[in-house]
Each structure stands twice: as structure tokens, then as C-alpha cells.
Scaffold this motif. Sequence first.
Motif, mmCIF file in Angstrom:
data_model
loop_
_atom_site.group_PDB
_atom_site.id
_atom_site.type_symbol
_atom_site.label_atom_id
_atom_site.label_comp_id
_atom_site.label_asym_id
_atom_site.label_seq_id
_atom_site.Cartn_x
_atom_site.Cartn_y
_atom_site.Cartn_z
ATOM 1 N N PRO A 87 -11.229 -4.163 18.649
ATOM 2 C CA PRO A 87 -9.799 -3.987 18.904
ATOM 3 C C PRO A 87 -8.916 -4.473 17.760
ATOM 4 O O PRO A 87 -7.710 -4.563 17.911
ATOM 5 N N ASP A 88 -9.512 -4.784 16.579
ATOM 6 C CA ASP A 88 -8.743 -5.349 15.468
ATOM 7 C C ASP A 88 -7.577 -4.461 15.032
ATOM 8 O O ASP A 88 -6.501 -4.957 14.726
ATOM 9 N N TYR A 89 -7.768 -3.155 14.999
ATOM 10 C CA TYR A 89 -6.696 -2.284 14.522
ATOM 11 C C TYR A 89 -5.578 -2.104 15.538
ATOM 12 O O TYR A 89 -4.552 -1.506 15.241
ATOM 13 N N ALA A 90 -5.760 -2.626 16.737
ATOM 14 C CA ALA A 90 -4.731 -2.480 17.761
ATOM 15 C C ALA A 90 -3.585 -3.472 17.593
ATOM 16 O O ALA A 90 -2.533 -3.308 18.203
ATOM 17 N N SER A 91 -3.761 -4.480 16.750
ATOM 18 C CA SER A 91 -2.668 -5.445 16.554
ATOM 19 C C SER A 91 -1.509 -4.757 15.843
ATOM 20 O O SER A 91 -1.708 -3.787 15.113
ATOM 21 N N PRO A 92 -0.275 -5.240 16.040
ATOM 22 C CA PRO A 92 0.895 -4.574 15.442
ATOM 23 C C PRO A 92 0.826 -4.456 13.922
ATOM 24 O O PRO A 92 1.302 -3.502 13.362
ATOM 25 N N ASN A 93 0.223 -5.416 13.247
ATOM 26 C CA ASN A 93 0.096 -5.356 11.790
ATOM 27 C C ASN A 93 -1.378 -5.463 11.418
ATOM 28 O O ASN A 93 -1.850 -6.534 11.038
ATOM 29 N N PRO A 94 -2.119 -4.368 11.560
ATOM 30 C CA PRO A 94 -3.534 -4.459 11.249
ATOM 31 C C PRO A 94 -3.738 -4.771 9.779
ATOM 32 O O PRO A 94 -2.960 -4.354 8.930
ATOM 33 N N MET A 95 -4.753 -5.525 9.493
ATOM 34 C CA MET A 95 -5.048 -5.887 8.111
ATOM 35 C C MET A 95 -5.802 -4.733 7.458
ATOM 36 O O MET A 95 -7.012 -4.747 7.331
ATOM 37 N N VAL A 96 -5.060 -3.712 7.100
ATOM 38 C CA VAL A 96 -5.644 -2.541 6.472
ATOM 39 C C VAL A 96 -5.527 -2.719 4.970
ATOM 40 O O VAL A 96 -4.439 -2.678 4.412
ATOM 41 N N GLN A 97 -6.648 -2.955 4.348
ATOM 42 C CA GLN A 97 -6.679 -3.135 2.906
ATOM 43 C C GLN A 97 -7.554 -2.052 2.310
ATOM 44 O O GLN A 97 -8.669 -1.841 2.764
ATOM 45 N N PRO A 98 -7.067 -1.357 1.291
ATOM 46 C CA PRO A 98 -7.915 -0.358 0.657
ATOM 47 C C PRO A 98 -9.110 -1.030 -0.024
ATOM 48 O O PRO A 98 -9.023 -2.172 -0.461
ATOM 49 N N SER A 99 -10.207 -0.311 -0.100
ATOM 50 C CA SER A 99 -11.397 -0.848 -0.757
ATOM 51 C C SER A 99 -11.155 -0.943 -2.263
ATOM 52 O O SER A 99 -10.207 -0.371 -2.797
ATOM 53 N N LYS A 100 -12.057 -1.656 -2.954
ATOM 54 C CA LYS A 100 -11.941 -1.785 -4.409
ATOM 55 C C LYS A 100 -12.022 -0.421 -5.075
ATOM 56 O O LYS A 100 -11.339 -0.158 -6.057
ATOM 57 N N ARG A 101 -12.836 0.443 -4.510
ATOM 58 C CA ARG A 101 -12.977 1.803 -5.039
ATOM 59 C C ARG A 101 -11.659 2.571 -4.950
ATOM 60 O O ARG A 101 -11.267 3.256 -5.880
ATOM 61 N N VAL A 102 -10.981 2.447 -3.816
ATOM 62 C CA VAL A 102 -9.691 3.122 -3.631
ATOM 63 C C VAL A 102 -8.654 2.539 -4.586
ATOM 64 O O VAL A 102 -7.889 3.277 -5.213
ATOM 65 N N LEU A 103 -8.614 1.219 -4.708
ATOM 66 C CA LEU A 103 -7.663 0.584 -5.626
ATOM 67 C C LEU A 103 -7.892 1.040 -7.064
ATOM 68 O O LEU A 103 -6.938 1.316 -7.803
ATOM 69 N N ALA A 104 -9.161 1.165 -7.472
ATOM 70 C CA ALA A 104 -9.470 1.632 -8.829
ATOM 71 C C ALA A 104 -9.015 3.075 -9.021
ATOM 72 O O ALA A 104 -8.466 3.433 -10.067
ATOM 73 N N ALA A 105 -9.202 3.919 -8.004
ATOM 74 C CA ALA A 105 -8.776 5.319 -8.092
ATOM 75 C C ALA A 105 -7.256 5.417 -8.179
ATOM 76 O O ALA A 105 -6.709 6.240 -8.930
ATOM 77 N N ILE A 106 -6.554 4.572 -7.436
ATOM 78 C CA ILE A 106 -5.086 4.571 -7.473
ATOM 79 C C ILE A 106 -4.599 4.153 -8.854
ATOM 80 O O ILE A 106 -3.713 4.785 -9.437
ATOM 81 N N GLU A 107 -5.193 3.087 -9.401
ATOM 82 C CA GLU A 107 -4.803 2.626 -10.738
ATOM 83 C C GLU A 107 -5.058 3.699 -11.782
ATOM 84 O O GLU A 107 -4.219 3.932 -12.660
ATOM 85 N N ALA A 108 -6.197 4.374 -11.698
ATOM 86 C CA ALA A 108 -6.522 5.435 -12.664
ATOM 87 C C ALA A 108 -5.519 6.583 -12.561
ATOM 88 O O ALA A 108 -5.067 7.116 -13.584
ATOM 89 N N ALA A 109 -5.151 6.959 -11.343
ATOM 90 C CA ALA A 109 -4.194 8.047 -11.148
ATOM 91 C C ALA A 109 -2.817 7.650 -11.685
ATOM 92 O O ALA A 109 -2.117 8.461 -12.293
ATOM 93 N N GLU A 110 -2.411 6.400 -11.467
ATOM 94 C CA GLU A 110 -1.110 5.944 -11.957
ATOM 95 C C GLU A 110 -1.080 5.907 -13.480
ATOM 96 O O GLU A 110 -0.093 6.277 -14.093
ATOM 97 N N GLU A 111 -2.192 5.471 -14.090
ATOM 98 C CA GLU A 111 -2.272 5.463 -15.559
ATOM 99 C C GLU A 111 -2.227 6.886 -16.106
ATOM 100 O O GLU A 111 -1.551 7.149 -17.110
ATOM 101 N N GLU A 112 -2.909 7.790 -15.444
ATOM 102 C CA GLU A 112 -2.923 9.197 -15.874
ATOM 103 C C GLU A 112 -1.520 9.802 -15.782
ATOM 104 O O GLU A 112 -1.077 10.514 -16.668
ATOM 105 N N ASN A 113 -0.804 9.486 -14.700
ATOM 106 C CA ASN A 113 0.556 9.992 -14.529
ATOM 107 C C ASN A 113 1.517 9.372 -15.545
ATOM 108 O O ASN A 113 2.468 10.005 -15.976
ATOM 109 N N ALA A 114 1.272 8.127 -15.932
ATOM 110 C CA ALA A 114 2.144 7.447 -16.899
ATOM 111 C C ALA A 114 1.991 8.070 -18.286
ATOM 112 O O ALA A 114 2.950 8.128 -19.053
ATOM 113 N N VAL A 115 0.780 8.541 -18.602
ATOM 114 C CA VAL A 115 0.532 9.156 -19.904
ATOM 115 C C VAL A 115 1.217 10.505 -19.992
ATOM 116 O O VAL A 115 1.733 10.894 -21.029
ATOM 117 N N GLU A 116 1.251 11.251 -18.903
ATOM 118 C CA GLU A 116 1.860 12.583 -18.888
ATOM 119 C C GLU A 116 3.336 12.466 -18.942
ATOM 120 O O GLU A 116 4.185 12.593 -19.455
#
Length: 116
Positions: A87-116
Motif C-alpha cells: 500500500p506504499d503508493y497509496a499515501s498522499p505523497n508517494p516516494m516515487v523516485q526515478p531509477s539511476k537509469r532514468v536519471l541518466a537518460a534524462i541528463e543525456a536528453a537535456e545535454e543533447e537539447n542544450a547542444v541543439e
Amino acid sequence: MKATKTTLDLAEWLHARFMQLPVNEMKTKTLPSRSVTALNRWFKTDYETPRRNRPHPDWPDLIDYPDYDLPARMIWFGGRQQYFHAPDYASPNPMVQPSKRVLAAIEAAEEENAVE
């Protein structure tokens, strides 16, 4: 199932709740009253041409909320999944943290967009 106000409302609820979107606070506080699965299909800006890749690496292709007592999940086609255990996700503020893999993909996409 025909897209009606109710089905669109439930799809919006899933996205706001499990992706922790800041623009819809009312739908992040509670869970839908029924089981819902949202399948995202990505199109180009002409709204007719399908996209080969999702517009943002953090946006899931599928969000599945089967019921309050069962695990919910977000799925990215290609093998990545994020589970929300009951029932952890049922709390009003679930501790939803992206995985390290997702964070790395987000950083790579942001860097790619910054270069363009």
C-alpha cells in the motif's frame, strides 16, 4: 472503450498521480476509484504521423493501476519498468523516485537539447 470524459479523466489521473506532475495537485492526492490502464501512443505535431520514439525519455508508454491492493507500474517499451508496491503508493505523497537509469537518460536528453 470509447474515449469519454470519464476515461480521459482517469487517464489524466494516472499520469498526474504516478508521474507526480506538479500541474494537477487534486489528482495527485488520491487514487482512482477503479482499475485503470493508460497506453500512450506518440504522434508528431501534425497529429497523424506516428513517432518512432517517445518525446521525452521519462514519459512511460504504459501506466497500469490494477487495484488498490495490487502493485501498479509504469512501463517503457524496451524493457524498463517501475513498480509501485501496495500500500506504499497509496499515501498522499508517494516516494516515487526515478531509477539511476532514468536519471541518466534524462541528463543525456537535456545535454543533447542544450547542444541543439
